[in-house]
Design a protein around this motif. Structure first.
Motif, PDB file in Angstrom:
ATOM      1  N   SER A 180      26.335   0.833   5.955  1.00 42.40           N
ATOM      2  CA  SER A 180      25.269   1.144   5.007  1.00 42.40           C
ATOM      3  C   SER A 180      23.937   0.617   5.520  1.00 42.40           C
ATOM      4  O   SER A 180      23.860  -0.477   6.087  1.00 42.40           O
ATOM      5  CB  SER A 180      25.561   0.513   3.643  1.00 42.40           C
ATOM      6  N   PHE A 181      22.876   1.406   5.300  1.00 40.34           N
ATOM      7  CA  PHE A 181      21.539   1.047   5.748  1.00 40.34           C
ATOM      8  C   PHE A 181      20.557   1.264   4.598  1.00 40.34           C
ATOM      9  O   PHE A 181      20.729   2.160   3.780  1.00 40.34           O
ATOM     10  CB  PHE A 181      21.114   1.900   6.944  1.00 40.34           C
TER      11      PHE A 181
ATOM     12  N   PHE B  37      27.152  10.190  22.658  1.00 37.90           N
ATOM     13  CA  PHE B  37      27.461  11.550  22.205  1.00 37.90           C
ATOM     14  C   PHE B  37      26.950  11.749  20.773  1.00 37.90           C
ATOM     15  O   PHE B  37      27.101  10.879  19.909  1.00 37.90           O
ATOM     16  CB  PHE B  37      28.956  11.820  22.276  1.00 37.90           C
ATOM     17  N   LEU B  38      26.365  12.918  20.544  1.00 32.27           N
ATOM     18  CA  LEU B  38      25.786  13.223  19.242  1.00 32.27           C
ATOM     19  C   LEU B  38      26.876  13.395  18.197  1.00 32.27           C
ATOM     20  O   LEU B  38      27.844  14.129  18.403  1.00 32.27           O
ATOM     21  CB  LEU B  38      24.944  14.494  19.343  1.00 32.27           C
ATOM     22  N   GLN B  39      26.706  12.732  17.047  1.00 31.05           N
ATOM     23  CA  GLN B  39      27.605  12.812  15.903  1.00 31.05           C
ATOM     24  C   GLN B  39      26.900  13.551  14.763  1.00 31.05           C
ATOM     25  O   GLN B  39      25.709  13.866  14.862  1.00 31.05           O
ATOM     26  CB  GLN B  39      28.013  11.400  15.450  1.00 31.05           C
ATOM     27  N   PRO B  40      27.587  13.850  13.660  1.00 27.85           N
ATOM     28  CA  PRO B  40      26.905  14.481  12.528  1.00 27.85           C
ATOM     29  C   PRO B  40      25.706  13.655  12.074  1.00 27.85           C
ATOM     30  O   PRO B  40      25.777  12.425  11.998  1.00 27.85           O
ATOM     31  CB  PRO B  40      27.993  14.524  11.451  1.00 27.85           C
ATOM     32  N   PRO B  41      24.580  14.285  11.790  1.00 23.86           N
ATOM     33  CA  PRO B  41      23.369  13.544  11.411  1.00 23.86           C
ATOM     34  C   PRO B  41      23.490  12.907  10.033  1.00 23.86           C
ATOM     35  O   PRO B  41      24.350  13.283   9.224  1.00 23.86           O
ATOM     36  CB  PRO B  41      22.278  14.618  11.433  1.00 23.86           C
ATOM     37  N   LEU B  42      22.618  11.945   9.769  1.00 24.54           N
ATOM     38  CA  LEU B  42      22.566  11.248   8.490  1.00 24.54           C
ATOM     39  C   LEU B  42      21.229  11.544   7.831  1.00 24.54           C
ATOM     40  O   LEU B  42      20.185  11.547   8.495  1.00 24.54           O
ATOM     41  CB  LEU B  42      22.708   9.731   8.700  1.00 24.54           C
ATOM     42  N   VAL B  43      21.241  11.776   6.524  1.00 26.95           N
ATOM     43  CA  VAL B  43      20.016  12.056   5.776  1.00 26.95           C
ATOM     44  C   VAL B  43      19.824  10.961   4.736  1.00 26.95           C
ATOM     45  O   VAL B  43      20.695  10.746   3.882  1.00 26.95           O
ATOM     46  CB  VAL B  43      20.078  13.436   5.096  1.00 26.95           C
ATOM     47  N   THR B  44      18.706  10.272   4.791  1.00 26.98           N
ATOM     48  CA  THR B  44      18.426   9.192   3.849  1.00 26.98           C
ATOM     49  C   THR B  44      17.993   9.747   2.497  1.00 26.98           C
ATOM     50  O   THR B  44      17.509  10.881   2.392  1.00 26.98           O
ATOM     51  CB  THR B  44      17.320   8.269   4.394  1.00 26.98           C
ATOM     52  N   ASP B  45      18.167   8.913   1.474  1.00 27.83           N
ATOM     53  CA  ASP B  45      17.730   9.323   0.145  1.00 27.83           C
ATOM     54  C   ASP B  45      16.262   8.953  -0.063  1.00 27.83           C
ATOM     55  O   ASP B  45      15.569   8.521   0.867  1.00 27.83           O
ATOM     56  CB  ASP B  45      18.627   8.710  -0.931  1.00 27.83           C
ATOM     57  N   ALA B  46      15.785   9.117  -1.303  1.00 31.80           N
ATOM     58  CA  ALA B  46      14.371   8.877  -1.600  1.00 31.80           C
ATOM     59  C   ALA B  46      13.965   7.423  -1.416  1.00 31.80           C
ATOM     60  O   ALA B  46      12.769   7.115  -1.292  1.00 31.80           O
ATOM     61  CB  ALA B  46      14.059   9.333  -3.024  1.00 31.80           C
ATOM     62  N   LEU B  47      14.948   6.515  -1.375  1.00 29.35           N
ATOM     63  CA  LEU B  47      14.653   5.090  -1.166  1.00 29.35           C
ATOM     64  C   LEU B  47      14.894   4.667   0.285  1.00 29.35           C
ATOM     65  O   LEU B  47      14.769   3.484   0.614  1.00 29.35           O
ATOM     66  CB  LEU B  47      15.512   4.244  -2.105  1.00 29.35           C
TER      67      LEU B  47
ATOM     68  N   ALA C 143      17.858   4.983   1.935  1.00 28.09           N
ATOM     69  CA  ALA C 143      19.213   4.444   2.093  1.00 28.09           C
ATOM     70  C   ALA C 143      20.172   5.538   2.549  1.00 28.09           C
ATOM     71  O   ALA C 143      20.007   6.720   2.203  1.00 28.09           O
ATOM     72  CB  ALA C 143      19.703   3.838   0.783  1.00 28.09           C
ATOM     73  N   VAL C 144      21.197   5.129   3.306  1.00 28.21           N
ATOM     74  CA  VAL C 144      22.214   6.071   3.757  1.00 28.21           C
ATOM     75  C   VAL C 144      23.449   5.280   4.169  1.00 28.21           C
ATOM     76  O   VAL C 144      23.346   4.086   4.519  1.00 28.21           O
ATOM     77  CB  VAL C 144      21.699   6.921   4.951  1.00 28.21           C
ATOM     78  N   SER C 145      24.614   5.907   4.104  1.00 34.67           N
ATOM     79  CA  SER C 145      25.843   5.253   4.544  1.00 34.67           C
ATOM     80  C   SER C 145      26.780   6.289   5.142  1.00 34.67           C
ATOM     81  O   SER C 145      26.644   7.496   4.886  1.00 34.67           O
ATOM     82  CB  SER C 145      26.536   4.524   3.388  1.00 34.67           C
ATOM     83  N   TYR C 146      27.718   5.835   5.943  1.00 41.06           N
ATOM     84  CA  TYR C 146      28.711   6.727   6.541  1.00 41.06           C
ATOM     85  C   TYR C 146      29.924   5.897   6.924  1.00 41.06           C
ATOM     86  O   TYR C 146      29.870   4.659   6.974  1.00 41.06           O
ATOM     87  CB  TYR C 146      28.130   7.454   7.755  1.00 41.06           C
ATOM     88  N   GLU C 147      31.029   6.563   7.228  1.00 47.87           N
ATOM     89  CA  GLU C 147      32.251   5.890   7.645  1.00 47.87           C
ATOM     90  C   GLU C 147      32.257   5.728   9.165  1.00 47.87           C
ATOM     91  O   GLU C 147      32.117   6.702   9.897  1.00 47.87           O
ATOM     92  CB  GLU C 147      33.483   6.677   7.197  1.00 47.87           C
ATOM     93  N   GLN C 148      32.408   4.475   9.603  1.00 47.50           N
ATOM     94  CA  GLN C 148      32.354   4.156  11.022  1.00 47.50           C
ATOM     95  C   GLN C 148      33.720   3.725  11.536  1.00 47.50           C
ATOM     96  O   GLN C 148      34.383   2.885  10.911  1.00 47.50           O
ATOM     97  CB  GLN C 148      31.339   3.016  11.260  1.00 47.50           C
ATOM     98  N   ASP C 149      34.133   4.298  12.655  1.00 45.95           N
ATOM     99  CA  ASP C 149      35.363   3.868  13.310  1.00 45.95           C
ATOM    100  C   ASP C 149      35.178   2.448  13.854  1.00 45.95           C
ATOM    101  O   ASP C 149      34.202   2.161  14.546  1.00 45.95           O
ATOM    102  CB  ASP C 149      35.701   4.821  14.452  1.00 45.95           C
ATOM    103  N   ILE C 150      36.102   1.553  13.539  1.00 48.03           N
ATOM    104  CA  ILE C 150      36.034   0.170  14.025  1.00 48.03           C
ATOM    105  C   ILE C 150      37.328  -0.220  14.738  1.00 48.03           C
ATOM    106  O   ILE C 150      37.654  -1.393  14.865  1.00 48.03           O
ATOM    107  CB  ILE C 150      35.733  -0.818  12.876  1.00 48.03           C
TER     108      ILE C 150
END
Length: 299
Positions: free
Chosen positions: A24-25, A41-51, A53-60
């Motif tokens: 989360s950012f 390598f390019l992954q699916p892009p992320l789009v932030t909200d009006a504040l 903020a954005v989050s995604y599932e990361q392989d760990i």
């Protein structure tokens, strides 16, 4: 993390009790698309909200080098030493990464202990973004690079190891903001370069070289020049901000609103400013809240 960052680099370390985690950012640029690169390598892009903020599932499950960038068109020298995309005009020759044609994309270096030789070719920006990014690395040398038309030409950050990051014999000119921006790094070496016409926006606050919260290093024999529209721009040649034991020697400063600016927040900087030539109708040197510096032989 800086406010509204345009570029973020991370190294994801594996754990044994999970395979994924939510990354989360916040405080990113609002309503913006960030392009995510994993291991080059390019992954699916992320789009932030009006504040912002954005989050995604990361392989760990294994180690990954992850970058979030506002500019999709980026070339990587990855932590493993590969060049991504492999069609980029960069070749590994005689122990150096050598540019073999002009590039109209940003370059992100993720590998320590290398030399990148621009070979006289250009790295040309679209009027925004960062030309070359080096973050949390050591013993990286940029040589014979020619970077122009970005918001920042070269950005060096968090290289706090004892191996210096160096910029040598290069032309970092005609960028809209800083030519070279060094943040929180030890022993940077910047020498025998031409930095001309940076700060093209004319809005103020641009530098040929900005070193912020650094230690020692820097260098000399650079030619740092304002643009032809110097009178309309507030461009500082070199700023040492909260940086101590630096050396600024044998540089040529021309057509700048302020050639050299040193600020230390009432601290002892112990910097040496020697044998520089100030050929400018603006302020030659301004030193604020900083003492025990050596200033000799300047004209």
């Amino acid at each position: 993390m800086q406010s509204l960052p345009r570029i973020i680099h991370m190294v994801i370390e594996p754990v044994t009790d999970a395979s994924t985690a939510t990354a989360s950012f916040s405080k990113l640029l609002p309503n913006a698309t960030y392009y995510r690169f994993q291991d080059g390598f390019l992954q699916p892009p992320l789009v932030t909200d009006a504040l912002g903020a954005v989050s995604y599932e990361q392989d760990i499950s294994t180690t990954h080098a992850v970058s979030l960038l506002l500019d999709k068109h980026t070339i990587f020298i990855t932590a493993s030493g590969t060049i991504s995309p492999p069609t980029a005009p960069i070749q590994l020759m005689f122990g150096q990464y050598v540019q073999t044609a002009n590039i109209s994309e940003s370059l992100v270096i993720q590998r320590s202990n290398i030399t990148f030789n621009g070979n006289g070719f250009r790295i040309i920006g679209p009027g925004s973004g960062i030309g070359i990014t080096i973050s949390s690395l050591q013993d990286v040398t940029l040589r014979n690079v020619n970077v122009s038309n970005f918001t920042q030409g070269v950005h060096i950050a968090n290289s706090t190891f004892f191996g210096a990051v160096a910029v040598q014999s290069s032309n970092i000119s005609d960028n809209f903001g800083h030519g070279i921006n060094v943040m929180a790094s030890k022993f940077p070496s910047i020498s025998f370069n031409t930095l001309s016409g940076n700060g093209k926006t004319g809005s103020g606050g641009a530098h040929g070289v900005l070193i912020n919260s650094g230690q020692a290093g820097w260098g000399g024999y650079n030619t740092i020049t304002g643009g032809a529209l110097f009178g309309q721009r507030q461009v500082i040649g070199v700023e040492l901000a909260f940086t101590h034991t630096a050396t600024v020697t044998d540089n040529q400063f021309t057509r700048l609103s302020t050639a050299l600016y040193v600020t230390g927040n009432r601290t002892q900087n112990f910097s040496k400013i020697t044998n520089n030539t100030f050929d400018t109708t603006g302020t030659a040197a301004e030193i604020i809240s900083s003492w025990q510096n050596e200033i000799t032989g300047n004209t």
